[in-house]
Design a protein around this motif. Sequence first.
Motif, mmCIF file in Angstrom:
data_model
loop_
_atom_site.group_PDB
_atom_site.id
_atom_site.type_symbol
_atom_site.label_atom_id
_atom_site.label_comp_id
_atom_site.label_asym_id
_atom_site.label_seq_id
_atom_site.Cartn_x
_atom_site.Cartn_y
_atom_site.Cartn_z
ATOM 1 N N ALA A 181 26.276 -35.715 1.549
ATOM 2 C CA ALA A 181 26.775 -34.553 2.296
ATOM 3 C C ALA A 181 26.871 -34.827 3.788
ATOM 4 O O ALA A 181 27.552 -34.092 4.515
ATOM 5 C CB ALA A 181 25.876 -33.353 2.040
ATOM 6 N N THR A 182 26.224 -35.875 4.273
ATOM 7 C CA THR A 182 26.294 -36.214 5.695
ATOM 8 C C THR A 182 27.519 -37.063 6.023
ATOM 9 O O THR A 182 27.808 -37.301 7.202
ATOM 10 C CB THR A 182 25.034 -36.998 6.132
ATOM 11 O OG1 THR A 182 25.023 -38.295 5.510
ATOM 12 C CG2 THR A 182 23.766 -36.247 5.749
ATOM 13 N N LEU A 183 28.230 -37.544 5.005
ATOM 14 C CA LEU A 183 29.384 -38.406 5.240
ATOM 15 C C LEU A 183 30.611 -37.584 5.617
ATOM 16 O O LEU A 183 30.782 -36.447 5.149
ATOM 17 C CB LEU A 183 29.691 -39.218 3.981
ATOM 18 C CG LEU A 183 28.601 -40.156 3.470
ATOM 19 C CD1 LEU A 183 29.064 -40.822 2.171
ATOM 20 C CD2 LEU A 183 28.252 -41.207 4.507
ATOM 21 N N PRO A 184 31.505 -38.147 6.426
ATOM 22 C CA PRO A 184 32.760 -37.445 6.711
ATOM 23 C C PRO A 184 33.620 -37.363 5.455
ATOM 24 O O PRO A 184 33.500 -38.189 4.542
ATOM 25 C CB PRO A 184 33.413 -38.330 7.783
ATOM 26 C CG PRO A 184 32.777 -39.675 7.638
ATOM 27 C CD PRO A 184 31.385 -39.423 7.137
ATOM 28 N N PRO A 185 34.507 -36.376 5.379
ATOM 29 C CA PRO A 185 35.299 -36.174 4.157
ATOM 30 C C PRO A 185 36.094 -37.397 3.715
ATOM 31 O O PRO A 185 36.212 -37.654 2.512
ATOM 32 C CB PRO A 185 36.232 -35.014 4.532
ATOM 33 C CG PRO A 185 35.487 -34.265 5.597
ATOM 34 C CD PRO A 185 34.739 -35.307 6.368
ATOM 35 N N ASP A 186 36.636 -38.161 4.667
ATOM 36 C CA ASP A 186 37.443 -39.314 4.261
ATOM 37 C C ASP A 186 36.590 -40.395 3.605
ATOM 38 O O ASP A 186 37.051 -41.082 2.683
ATOM 39 C CB ASP A 186 38.227 -39.881 5.440
ATOM 40 C CG ASP A 186 37.325 -40.330 6.583
ATOM 41 O OD1 ASP A 186 36.183 -39.839 6.672
ATOM 42 O OD2 ASP A 186 37.766 -41.166 7.395
ATOM 43 N N ARG B 163 26.486 -29.756 -5.961
ATOM 44 C CA ARG B 163 26.525 -29.657 -4.507
ATOM 45 C C ARG B 163 27.824 -30.191 -3.928
ATOM 46 O O ARG B 163 28.340 -29.653 -2.939
ATOM 47 C CB ARG B 163 25.346 -30.407 -3.893
ATOM 48 C CG ARG B 163 25.343 -30.342 -2.369
ATOM 49 C CD ARG B 163 24.026 -30.722 -1.772
ATOM 50 N NE ARG B 163 24.068 -30.590 -0.325
ATOM 51 C CZ ARG B 163 23.051 -30.858 0.486
ATOM 52 N NH1 ARG B 163 21.886 -31.250 -0.031
ATOM 53 N NH2 ARG B 163 23.180 -30.732 1.794
ATOM 54 N N LEU B 164 28.382 -31.241 -4.559
ATOM 55 C CA LEU B 164 29.574 -31.900 -4.022
ATOM 56 C C LEU B 164 30.631 -32.047 -5.115
ATOM 57 O O LEU B 164 30.865 -33.139 -5.632
ATOM 58 C CB LEU B 164 29.196 -33.273 -3.463
ATOM 59 C CG LEU B 164 28.173 -33.305 -2.324
ATOM 60 C CD1 LEU B 164 27.730 -34.730 -2.056
ATOM 61 C CD2 LEU B 164 28.747 -32.666 -1.068
ATOM 62 N N PRO B 165 31.275 -30.960 -5.488
ATOM 63 C CA PRO B 165 32.255 -31.029 -6.586
ATOM 64 C C PRO B 165 33.456 -31.912 -6.260
ATOM 65 O O PRO B 165 34.202 -32.290 -7.171
ATOM 66 C CB PRO B 165 32.669 -29.564 -6.786
ATOM 67 C CG PRO B 165 32.324 -28.883 -5.494
ATOM 68 C CD PRO B 165 31.126 -29.584 -4.964
ATOM 69 N N GLN B 166 33.637 -32.236 -4.983
ATOM 70 C CA GLN B 166 34.772 -33.082 -4.603
ATOM 71 C C GLN B 166 34.524 -34.560 -4.881
ATOM 72 O O GLN B 166 35.448 -35.386 -4.779
ATOM 73 C CB GLN B 166 35.113 -32.897 -3.121
ATOM 74 C CG GLN B 166 34.074 -33.417 -2.129
ATOM 75 C CD GLN B 166 33.028 -32.370 -1.760
ATOM 76 O OE1 GLN B 166 32.557 -31.620 -2.614
ATOM 77 N NE2 GLN B 166 32.684 -32.320 -0.477
ATOM 78 N N VAL B 167 33.307 -34.939 -5.265
ATOM 79 C CA VAL B 167 32.983 -36.330 -5.533
ATOM 80 C C VAL B 167 33.390 -36.702 -6.962
ATOM 81 O O VAL B 167 33.105 -35.962 -7.904
ATOM 82 C CB VAL B 167 31.476 -36.597 -5.320
ATOM 83 C CG1 VAL B 167 31.085 -37.991 -5.805
ATOM 84 C CG2 VAL B 167 31.113 -36.440 -3.849
ATOM 85 N N ARG B 168 34.029 -37.844 -7.125
ATOM 86 C CA ARG B 168 34.382 -38.330 -8.459
ATOM 87 C C ARG B 168 33.108 -38.685 -9.215
ATOM 88 O O ARG B 168 32.212 -39.326 -8.670
ATOM 89 C CB ARG B 168 35.285 -39.564 -8.352
ATOM 90 C CG ARG B 168 35.697 -40.123 -9.707
ATOM 91 C CD ARG B 168 36.565 -41.362 -9.561
ATOM 92 N NE ARG B 168 37.935 -40.995 -9.241
ATOM 93 C CZ ARG B 168 38.518 -41.187 -8.073
ATOM 94 N NH1 ARG B 168 37.837 -41.761 -7.089
ATOM 95 N NH2 ARG B 168 39.764 -40.834 -7.862
ATOM 96 N N THR B 169 32.997 -38.270 -10.481
ATOM 97 C CA THR B 169 31.775 -38.478 -11.243
ATOM 98 C C THR B 169 32.051 -39.115 -12.600
ATOM 99 O O THR B 169 33.170 -39.076 -13.120
ATOM 100 C CB THR B 169 31.022 -37.149 -11.466
ATOM 101 O OG1 THR B 169 31.900 -36.208 -12.105
ATOM 102 C CG2 THR B 169 30.504 -36.587 -10.159
ATOM 103 N N SER B 170 30.971 -39.684 -13.159
ATOM 104 C CA SER B 170 31.028 -40.288 -14.486
ATOM 105 C C SER B 170 29.641 -40.234 -15.105
ATOM 106 O O SER B 170 28.659 -40.640 -14.485
ATOM 107 C CB SER B 170 31.503 -41.748 -14.394
ATOM 108 O OG SER B 170 31.558 -42.347 -15.666
ATOM 109 N N SER B 171 29.556 -39.693 -16.303
ATOM 110 C CA SER B 171 28.303 -39.663 -17.069
ATOM 111 C C SER B 171 28.680 -39.561 -18.538
ATOM 112 O O SER B 171 29.858 -39.359 -18.882
ATOM 113 C CB SER B 171 27.423 -38.481 -16.661
ATOM 114 O OG SER B 171 27.995 -37.255 -17.091
#
Length: 337
Positions: free
Chosen positions: A202-207, A227-235
Amino acid sequence: MRRVLNDPPRPRRWPRRTAVTLAVLLVAVAGLYLRNSSTIAGQEDGQRPFLLAHRGIAQTFDLAGVTADTCTARIIHPPQVPYLENTLPSLRAAFDAGADQAEIDVQLTRDGRLAVFHDATLDCRTDGTGTVGEHTLEELRRLDVGYGYTADGGATFPLRGKGVGLLPTVPEVFAALPGRSLKLDLKRDQQADGEALAAFLATLPPDRLATVTVSGGDAAVAAVARRLPQVRTSSRAVIKDCLLDYAALGWTGHVPDSCRHRELPLPARYGRWLWGWPNLFVARMRTVDTRVILVRGEGDWSAGFDTPADVAELPDGWAGGIWTNRTDVVAPLLIPG
């Protein structure tokens, strides 16, 4: 009038309704095939597969006979490179060789730091004992992460003494590799681990956040996604939901929402059952910002595309990603001619 015995038999005719039904079915099947044929989606000119460097450039080993309890550092092939997995030199070397993304393994230390290390215990690769979570970062820094590697059953340890102090943290990896795409694999399926990683991300810039993928156990990855739905995920749950929904709807060309903004690591043996496999499937997933990564292996464990013979196994014109431990070997083989 009765037909005499020596009259020629009359040709059999399908009832008109049956013939029409068969014609419609044949047209439907042909349409379904053409709509899902991978021949209509090929590799774009000048494009090579996306290269995911598994733990950077790493030592390789034979998967035959490997179980969950196998210490793979004890069964490596004779070293061809000096690198130790999950270290900054290994990651830099992978990107220098042409990797598009590098995967690192993440675990919480006793003092709540995000350490980069793969194994559940320290005993296999290092001169330490216990788990990462039982040690502080300062204690882990004193370990030799190359201590346990041997290619000859313990007669020699060619990497011993070369890994002291090389265990990094997640923030250090991001700082050392600005602008690089990273996949973070949470090794413990604990909500606390996911929350700690999400707090850092969450501390990283959006790009920069847009270049990140998070994988791991269902609970840990779900904590990041909340918390960060914009992050690509895999499980496991993410992959299962996507593939089941696609199996039901993919024949139409529609990609379900459960497949949106994901990463799908798939062995070829699973892929062949998917609508449009291989390259049309990849192209469809790309429309919803999902990355397809091909892994080798027919058993319980995934293997990388690490040799010229491995690369020869790729589907023709493969347009997705591949999982590799040896970007230095594979990248030159994939440069478009």
